[in-house]
Design a protein around this motif. Structure first.
Motif, PDB file in Angstrom:
ATOM      1  N   MET A 208      40.967 -14.548 -20.340  1.00 41.82           N
ATOM      2  CA  MET A 208      42.228 -13.815 -20.169  1.00 41.82           C
ATOM      3  C   MET A 208      42.238 -12.548 -21.021  1.00 41.82           C
ATOM      4  SD  MET A 208      45.953 -15.338 -21.232  1.00 41.82           S
ATOM      5  CE  MET A 208      47.436 -14.342 -21.253  1.00 41.82           C
ATOM      6  N   ILE A 209      41.787 -12.684 -22.260  1.00 43.36           N
ATOM      7  CA  ILE A 209      41.749 -11.525 -23.161  1.00 43.36           C
ATOM      8  C   ILE A 209      40.737 -10.501 -22.671  1.00 43.36           C
ATOM      9  CG2 ILE A 209      41.319 -10.791 -25.540  1.00 43.36           C
ATOM     10  CD1 ILE A 209      43.885 -12.495 -25.075  1.00 43.36           C
ATOM     11  N   GLN A 210      39.610 -10.969 -22.169  1.00 45.64           N
ATOM     12  CA  GLN A 210      38.557 -10.049 -21.717  1.00 45.64           C
ATOM     13  C   GLN A 210      38.982  -9.206 -20.523  1.00 45.64           C
ATOM     14  OE1 GLN A 210      34.905 -12.184 -21.046  1.00 45.64           O
ATOM     15  NE2 GLN A 210      34.663 -12.756 -23.207  1.00 45.64           N
ATOM     16  N   VAL A 211      39.831  -9.761 -19.651  1.00 43.43           N
ATOM     17  CA  VAL A 211      40.288  -8.967 -18.492  1.00 43.43           C
ATOM     18  C   VAL A 211      41.515  -8.130 -18.828  1.00 43.43           C
ATOM     19  CG1 VAL A 211      39.312 -10.591 -16.839  1.00 43.43           C
ATOM     20  CG2 VAL A 211      41.683 -10.876 -17.568  1.00 43.43           C
ATOM     21  N   GLY A 212      41.960  -8.196 -20.074  1.00 45.15           N
ATOM     22  CA  GLY A 212      43.028  -7.310 -20.518  1.00 45.15           C
ATOM     23  C   GLY A 212      44.440  -7.793 -20.309  1.00 45.15           C
ATOM     24  N   VAL A 213      44.621  -9.105 -20.106  1.00 44.07           N
ATOM     25  CA  VAL A 213      45.967  -9.652 -19.943  1.00 44.07           C
ATOM     26  C   VAL A 213      46.485 -10.080 -21.310  1.00 44.07           C
ATOM     27  CG1 VAL A 213      47.389 -11.429 -18.855  1.00 44.07           C
ATOM     28  CG2 VAL A 213      45.477 -10.416 -17.595  1.00 44.07           C
ATOM     29  N   VAL A 214      47.681  -9.639 -21.634  1.00 49.05           N
ATOM     30  CA  VAL A 214      48.252  -9.897 -22.960  1.00 49.05           C
ATOM     31  C   VAL A 214      48.932 -11.266 -22.982  1.00 49.05           C
ATOM     32  CG1 VAL A 214      49.904  -9.096 -24.687  1.00 49.05           C
ATOM     33  CG2 VAL A 214      48.622  -7.434 -23.317  1.00 49.05           C
ATOM     34  N   PRO A 215      48.581 -12.126 -23.943  1.00 55.08           N
ATOM     35  CA  PRO A 215      49.231 -13.443 -24.027  1.00 55.08           C
ATOM     36  C   PRO A 215      50.650 -13.334 -24.558  1.00 55.08           C
ATOM     37  CG  PRO A 215      47.752 -13.134 -25.885  1.00 55.08           C
ATOM     38  CD  PRO A 215      47.571 -11.934 -24.998  1.00 55.08           C
ATOM     39  N   ASN A 216      51.459 -14.326 -24.222  1.00 55.72           N
ATOM     40  CA  ASN A 216      52.811 -14.383 -24.795  1.00 55.72           C
ATOM     41  C   ASN A 216      52.970 -15.672 -25.596  1.00 55.72           C
ATOM     42  OD1 ASN A 216      53.212 -16.462 -22.959  1.00 55.72           O
ATOM     43  ND2 ASN A 216      54.471 -15.237 -21.561  1.00 55.72           N
ATOM     44  N   GLU A 217      54.147 -15.932 -26.075  1.00 57.01           N
ATOM     45  CA  GLU A 217      54.362 -17.087 -26.953  1.00 57.01           C
ATOM     46  C   GLU A 217      54.071 -18.409 -26.243  1.00 57.01           C
ATOM     47  OE1 GLU A 217      58.848 -17.954 -27.375  1.00 57.01           O
ATOM     48  OE2 GLU A 217      58.732 -15.807 -26.969  1.00 57.01           O
ATOM     49  N   TYR A 218      54.345 -18.461 -24.916  1.00 52.56           N
ATOM     50  CA  TYR A 218      54.115 -19.710 -24.176  1.00 52.56           C
ATOM     51  C   TYR A 218      52.623 -19.969 -23.986  1.00 52.56           C
ATOM     52  CZ  TYR A 218      59.101 -19.382 -23.412  1.00 52.56           C
ATOM     53  OH  TYR A 218      60.455 -19.299 -23.613  1.00 52.56           O
ATOM     54  N   THR A 219      51.826 -18.890 -23.876  1.00 53.63           N
ATOM     55  CA  THR A 219      50.370 -19.054 -23.821  1.00 53.63           C
ATOM     56  C   THR A 219      49.886 -19.761 -25.078  1.00 53.63           C
ATOM     57  OG1 THR A 219      50.336 -16.878 -22.745  1.00 53.63           O
ATOM     58  CG2 THR A 219      48.212 -17.849 -23.340  1.00 53.63           C
ATOM     59  N   PHE A 220      50.373 -19.294 -26.225  1.00 48.74           N
ATOM     60  CA  PHE A 220      49.930 -19.878 -27.493  1.00 48.74           C
ATOM     61  C   PHE A 220      50.475 -21.290 -27.692  1.00 48.74           C
ATOM     62  CE2 PHE A 220      49.340 -15.313 -28.601  1.00 48.74           C
ATOM     63  CZ  PHE A 220      47.979 -15.384 -28.815  1.00 48.74           C
ATOM     64  N   VAL A 221      51.649 -21.567 -27.126  1.00 47.84           N
ATOM     65  CA  VAL A 221      52.187 -22.929 -27.200  1.00 47.84           C
ATOM     66  C   VAL A 221      51.221 -23.902 -26.515  1.00 47.84           C
ATOM     67  CG1 VAL A 221      54.012 -24.463 -26.346  1.00 47.84           C
ATOM     68  CG2 VAL A 221      54.611 -22.290 -27.423  1.00 47.84           C
ATOM     69  N   LYS A 222      50.717 -23.514 -25.334  1.00 46.22           N
ATOM     70  CA  LYS A 222      49.767 -24.372 -24.618  1.00 46.22           C
ATOM     71  C   LYS A 222      48.456 -24.510 -25.388  1.00 46.22           C
ATOM     72  CE  LYS A 222      52.587 -24.875 -21.199  1.00 46.22           C
ATOM     73  NZ  LYS A 222      53.285 -26.177 -21.010  1.00 46.22           N
ATOM     74  N   LEU A 223      47.972 -23.409 -25.952  1.00 40.68           N
ATOM     75  CA  LEU A 223      46.715 -23.434 -26.706  1.00 40.68           C
ATOM     76  C   LEU A 223      46.834 -24.280 -27.961  1.00 40.68           C
ATOM     77  CD1 LEU A 223      45.744 -19.671 -26.369  1.00 40.68           C
ATOM     78  CD2 LEU A 223      44.637 -21.602 -25.222  1.00 40.68           C
ATOM     79  N   LEU A 224      47.971 -24.219 -28.598  1.00 43.09           N
ATOM     80  CA  LEU A 224      48.176 -25.025 -29.803  1.00 43.09           C
ATOM     81  C   LEU A 224      48.223 -26.512 -29.469  1.00 43.09           C
ATOM     82  CD1 LEU A 224      50.749 -22.711 -31.577  1.00 43.09           C
ATOM     83  CD2 LEU A 224      48.522 -23.365 -32.504  1.00 43.09           C
ATOM     84  N   GLY A 246      50.411 -10.110 -32.876  1.00 43.99           N
ATOM     85  CA  GLY A 246      51.748  -9.756 -33.334  1.00 43.99           C
ATOM     86  C   GLY A 246      52.856 -10.419 -32.552  1.00 43.99           C
ATOM     87  N   VAL A 247      52.566 -11.608 -32.025  1.00 46.30           N
ATOM     88  CA  VAL A 247      53.581 -12.326 -31.244  1.00 46.30           C
ATOM     89  C   VAL A 247      54.659 -12.846 -32.177  1.00 46.30           C
ATOM     90  CG1 VAL A 247      54.010 -14.278 -29.704  1.00 46.30           C
ATOM     91  CG2 VAL A 247      51.883 -12.982 -29.518  1.00 46.30           C
ATOM     92  N   LYS A 248      55.896 -12.571 -31.800  1.00 44.95           N
ATOM     93  CA  LYS A 248      57.029 -13.002 -32.628  1.00 44.95           C
ATOM     94  C   LYS A 248      57.083 -14.527 -32.677  1.00 44.95           C
ATOM     95  CE  LYS A 248      62.040 -12.579 -33.119  1.00 44.95           C
ATOM     96  NZ  LYS A 248      63.292 -12.102 -32.479  1.00 44.95           N
ATOM     97  N   THR A 249      57.236 -15.047 -33.892  1.00 43.17           N
ATOM     98  CA  THR A 249      57.263 -16.505 -34.062  1.00 43.17           C
ATOM     99  C   THR A 249      58.638 -17.046 -33.700  1.00 43.17           C
ATOM    100  OG1 THR A 249      55.733 -16.182 -35.911  1.00 43.17           O
ATOM    101  CG2 THR A 249      56.595 -18.391 -35.599  1.00 43.17           C
ATOM    102  N   ALA A 250      58.886 -17.062 -32.380  1.00 39.79           N
ATOM    103  CA  ALA A 250      60.142 -17.651 -31.899  1.00 39.79           C
ATOM    104  C   ALA A 250      60.119 -19.160 -32.172  1.00 39.79           C
ATOM    105  CB  ALA A 250      60.306 -17.380 -30.412  1.00 39.79           C
ATOM    106  N   LEU A 251      61.258 -19.778 -32.000  1.00 41.18           N
ATOM    107  CA  LEU A 251      61.392 -21.187 -32.373  1.00 41.18           C
ATOM    108  C   LEU A 251      60.404 -22.083 -31.622  1.00 41.18           C
ATOM    109  CD1 LEU A 251      62.843 -23.264 -34.071  1.00 41.18           C
ATOM    110  CD2 LEU A 251      64.609 -23.404 -32.305  1.00 41.18           C
ATOM    111  N   VAL A 252      60.224 -21.817 -30.313  1.00 38.13           N
ATOM    112  CA  VAL A 252      59.312 -22.664 -29.528  1.00 38.13           C
ATOM    113  C   VAL A 252      57.885 -22.537 -30.028  1.00 38.13           C
ATOM    114  CG1 VAL A 252      58.949 -20.889 -27.742  1.00 38.13           C
ATOM    115  CG2 VAL A 252      58.631 -23.308 -27.185  1.00 38.13           C
ATOM    116  N   LEU A 253      57.463 -21.321 -30.419  1.00 36.69           N
ATOM    117  CA  LEU A 253      56.113 -21.110 -30.927  1.00 36.69           C
ATOM    118  C   LEU A 253      55.976 -21.687 -32.341  1.00 36.69           C
ATOM    119  CD1 LEU A 253      53.285 -19.971 -30.714  1.00 36.69           C
ATOM    120  CD2 LEU A 253      54.183 -17.723 -31.348  1.00 36.69           C
ATOM    121  N   LYS A 254      56.985 -21.501 -33.145  1.00 36.11           N
ATOM    122  CA  LYS A 254      56.955 -22.054 -34.503  1.00 36.11           C
ATOM    123  C   LYS A 254      56.854 -23.579 -34.463  1.00 36.11           C
ATOM    124  CE  LYS A 254      60.635 -22.110 -37.302  1.00 36.11           C
ATOM    125  NZ  LYS A 254      61.641 -21.710 -38.307  1.00 36.11           N
ATOM    126  N   THR A 255      57.588 -24.190 -33.545  1.00 40.41           N
ATOM    127  CA  THR A 255      57.528 -25.646 -33.401  1.00 40.41           C
ATOM    128  C   THR A 255      56.143 -26.101 -32.989  1.00 40.41           C
ATOM    129  OG1 THR A 255      59.871 -25.708 -32.800  1.00 40.41           O
ATOM    130  CG2 THR A 255      58.546 -27.634 -32.218  1.00 40.41           C
TER     131      THR A 255
END
Length: 880
Positions: A208-224, A246-255
């Motif tokens: 995803m990163i290699q093709v230039g698509v920017v992840p969001n907080e929900y992407t990182f939630v799944k990866l975590l 620089g993804v904002k640590t919203a509550l769902v991502l922080k959790t």
């Protein structure tokens, strides 16, 4: 006048526009005020306006849920696709997916064609319910009408395929979408993480990163979520990516971050992340509580729960389930009851997850089962976990029959047992010795094809082996699709407990054939079998295996090695093995004490006990038994009595029946028979046959025939089929000049159909066990053995040794075994003999004289202790 009061078409259009603007504003800013507009709309005669009604429908669903919105929907004179889509969305969002799909059927029956918003809601419900067939039909519709290029719908389809188990097909769908956006990438990553292919999920993120698509907080939630299973290293990498992007640590991502660190047992990092922002909710708090519970830090878990309550955050059913599990682990009934009270106040007593945790807590923490049964009855729809907790809990409290009935009720209720339920009920069948029920369960397991479950297969093997049905256990092993170390450890342990130590050791070959490596538990079992068999060579090989595999660091394995050498008569090796243990526990010290005391080293054994106390290790009941054993076999009567007298006040150990038997033995060996009788008559337990037989043996030793007869009578009242009692009594008569009474006693034994346990001895030569019985004529070297025995007896006479051969014990098994050892063992190696019963006096004297003649060390382990013969002396000093 009336016509002037009604608005004209121009005014009506203006009013409609105003109402629409009001509703649109309220829909996004002030929902409840929007509902207030419903009444004026009706008064103005605008209830036929579909656009206004659709906006009202949205407001009602957002404010009060689908039930109120449905009332409006049913009363709408006109509906369009937006109306249907809004109602479907309401049901889908509140997770009433069955009703959503029913409404979709009505929509199609009403002749309306779904748009992309309709399809999105319906696909979401199909995913949740696993309705792949309907989803496939919708996919065809999407392709036909050109919706297949819609990114949101493509994402919903991918989610449907992955949740229905078609992850590869979901990926093919994903590949066919041009210019996939963040939502689509996140969905396919989620598909692989849900399928537990966590590494593939992380690889897709890299793509995803290699093709230039920017992840969001929900992407990182799944990866975590994936990192929680892969380990801390991956979790930290994902956390670093969150910071890099620089993804904002919203509550769902922080959790999600907190949950990852908690699952990796990194509570310091979890707490650090949780304090980065002030936002907190029940999910974050529950993750922290669960993390402390996973670390077994229950004090901090309860503190986190208290802090959560003080912050006015309302616990969910999962929070209560977790904290109740902590109560079960402590265990803490008082705290559990307080949590139960809060559950009642929260109205969650009918929740199945909370109910399960309460049943488990009460079963583990309470002395009775009434509270657990009461909670179980409150659960509205008990699931398999509820029933399993009940079945296992009843069994643990000793209510095996009730547990069986609960299992039958579970089946009748249509709840399919899982592997843990079946394991619990199989354990019960074994513990209550019920072969018939075990076979019935075996049939049920085969019918349900549950034998393919490794846990169930292992439990069935253990149940059969526990019942002594070893052949059945082996048959189960053969039909199991997969076997592991637990499979073989279970059957080996059971066989070892049955006393078939050689058979237990043979399990090693089966493990090797299955390419299964030993673990600490299996190795400890095989060491125990070698120790009980006195098989030195297999024991040494197991010791070497433990060193090569690093399993010697297991305390159970280290203790097994000490026990092995101790029971093989290798006192020095046992001491050396003990000294290599970093932190000996009470079992380690017990093994050392036994190794020393049973080999005749009484003083070092007592010294080991003192060293144990100095090391800060509290003795247990077995330690005190060994201490009394050492005093008894060392003739240290007063010391033994002192230790017995102060067991409670010095060591907080209440004397049990076995300790009283040792005390009787201690007094009996010393000839203090009257005191021994007093101990039996005053002890707080009902005497068993063993305590009477112990005193009978002492009567034989000291020639007290009347008391011996009384002890024999009492023993026979309890165990009339025990031939040992007759033999002891007959020997006592013969030893003290009453052979006719001895003959009568032996005749009486035969009349009752009883036979003396035949004496057997075995020795290990070149890694092979050679077994001998009294009067053995079957051994291939028996003639050589007899010739050698005759030659030795002749040499005894020539040397003037004070030994007169007794014809009755001329060919006892231990004599045959030791002569075989002389003929076949290396000339410098000690001869090691194991005998199943106590060595007789004649054979003991023979061994003493033999070591004067052949200058060899002979070690005999009989049914009572070790005899180390060397240079005309025995380690027992004639006191056995």
């Amino acid at each position: 006048m009336l016509s002037r009061s009604l608005p004209n078409k121009s005014e009506l259009s203006s009013i409609e526009t105003i109402c629409l603007n009001v509703l649109t504003y309220c829909n996004s800013k002030s929902l409840k005020q929007g509902i207030c507009a419903h009444s004026p709309i009706i008064k103005l005669g605008l209830e036929h306006n579909v656009l206004l009604n659709n906006n009202l429908l949205s407001i009602y669903s957002k404010c009060y849920g689908p039930e109120h919105a449905r009332h409006l929907f049913d009363e709408m004179p006109h509906r369009d696709v937006v109306s249907w889509s809004g109602m479907l969305s309401a049901y889908s969002k509140c997770k009433d997916h069955e009703e959503a799909l029913r409404l979709f059927d009505f929509m199609r029956g009403d002749g309306h064609y779904p748009n992309e918003f309709t399809l999105s809601s319906v696909l979401r419900s199909c995913s949740s319910l696993g309705r792949f067939s309907l989803g496939s039909q919708l996919q065809s519709y999407m392709i036909k009408y050109g919706f297949d290029t819609n990114g949101i719908l493509a994402s919903s389809l991918i989610d449907l395929y992955s949740k229905c188990g078609f992850v590869k097909e979901a990926y093919e769908l994903f590949k066919n979408v041009d210019n996939a956006d963040t939502l689509l990438w996140t969905t396919i990553i989620s598909a692989y993480t849900q399928a537990q292919n966590w590494k593939r999920g992380l690889q897709l993120y890299s793509d995803m990163i290699q093709v230039g698509v920017v992840p969001n907080e929900y992407t990182f939630v799944k990866l975590l979520g994936a990192s929680s299973f892969l380990g801390l290293y991956y979790g930290k990498l994902v956390h670093a990516q969150v910071i890099v992007w620089g993804v904002k640590t919203a509550l769902v991502l922080k959790t999600a971050l907190v949950d990852m660190y908690c699952k990796c047992e990194e509570m310091d990092n979890a707490l650090k992340v949780s304090k980065q922002t002030r936002e907190r909710d029940v999910f974050l708090c529950t993750a922290i509580i669960s993390g402390f519970i996973r670390k077994m830090d229950f004090t901090k878990a309860f503190a986190a729960f208290t802090e959560m309550l003080c912050s006015d955050i309302v616990p969910t059913n999962y929070t209560y389930s977790g904290i109740l599990n902590a109560c079960s682990s402590i265990p803490g009934i008082e705290l559990g009851e307080q949590i139960h009270a809060r559950v009642l106040m929260a109205g969650l007593q009918n929740d199945v997850s909370v109910g399960n945790a309460l049943v488990d807590m009460y079963m583990k923490c309470s002395y009775t089962v009434e509270n657990a049964l009461g909670v179980f009855k409150e659960i509205s729809s008990p699931n398999v976990i509820s029933w399993t907790s009940l079945v296992a809990g009843l069994a643990e409290h000793g209510f095996q029959e009730e547990s069986m009935k609960a299992f039958e009720e579970m089946i009748s209720a249509g709840v399919q047992p899982n592997s843990f339920t079946l394991s619990s009920i199989l354990w019960i069948c074994s513990s209550v010795y019920s072969p018939s029920r075990t076979r019935e369960l075996h049939g049920y397991i085969m019918k349900k094809n549950a034998i393919q479950d490794l846990v169930v297969g292992n439990a069935l093997v253990d149940a059969y082996a526990g019942l002594g049905m070893v052949d059945d256990a082996h048959r189960v092993i053969k039909i199991m699709a997969k076997r592991d170390v637990i499979t073989y450890t279970g059957i080996a342990t059971r066989i070892n407990q049955m006393g078939c130590h050689g058979t237990a050791l043979s399990i090693i070959s089966h493990m090797l054939a299955d390419n299964i490596k030993m673990d600490g538990y299996s190795l400890a079992t095989f060491l125990s079998a070698s120790a009980s068999l006195g098989a030195m060579e297999p024991g040494k090989q197991l010791h070497c295996s433990s060193l090569k595999s690093g399993l010697d660091s297991w305390i159970s394995v280290s203790n097994g090695i000490v026990d092995l050498y101790g029971k093989c008569g290798c006192k020095d090796d046992a001491v050396r093995a003990f000294q290599e243990i970093d932190k000996p526990d009470v079992a380690s010290w017990n093994c050392l004490m036994f190794a020393l005391a049973s080999n005749g080293h009484i003083s070092p054994s007592l010294t080991a006990f003192e060293d144990m106390l100095l090391a800060g290790i509290r003795p247990d009941a077995i330690t005190l038994l060994l201490l009394l054993f050492a005093c008894s076999h060392g003739g240290l009567v007063d010391l033994g009595l002192d230790h017995f007298q102060h067991m409670k006040e010095r060591y907080n150990i209440e004397p049990q029946l076995d300790h009283y038997v040792c005390k009787v033995d201690l007094l009996g060996r010393a000839g203090r028979l009257a005191e021994a009788v007093g101990v039996i008559e005053s002890m707080p337990f009902q005497p068993n046959a063993l305590v009477y037989k112990t005193l009978l043996g002492a009567c034989r030793l000291h020639g007290n025939i009347p008391l011996g007869e009384d002890m024999a009578r009492r023993s026979l009242e309890l165990e009339p089929s025990d031939p040992t009692i007759y033999v002891l009594l007959a020997n006592m008569y013969e030893d003290f000049g009453q052979p006719e009474l001895g003959d009568n006693t032996r005749w009486l034994m035969k009349e009752n159909g009883l036979r003396k346990n035949p004496g057997q001895s075995w020795t290990e030569i070149q890694n092979k066990i050679h077994l001998f019985s009294a009067g053995d004529r079957m051994h291939p070297q028996i003639y050589e053995i007899h010739e050698k025995l005759d030659l030795l007896l002749s040499e005894f006479k020539i040397m003037g040794y004070p030994y007169e051969a007794n014809k009755a014990s001329m060919y006892h098994s231990e004599k045959l075994a030791v002569i075989f050892g002389l003929l076949n063992a290396p000339s410098t190696a000690p001869i090691r003999i194991i005998k199943n019963i106590r060595i007789c006096k004649d054979c003991h004297e023979f061994m003493v004289n033999l070591t004067l003649l052949v200058h060899r060390e002979i070690i005999v382990r009989d049914g009572n202790r070790f005899h180390c013969f060397k240079k005309g002396e025995c380690s027992c000093r004639g006191f056995w």
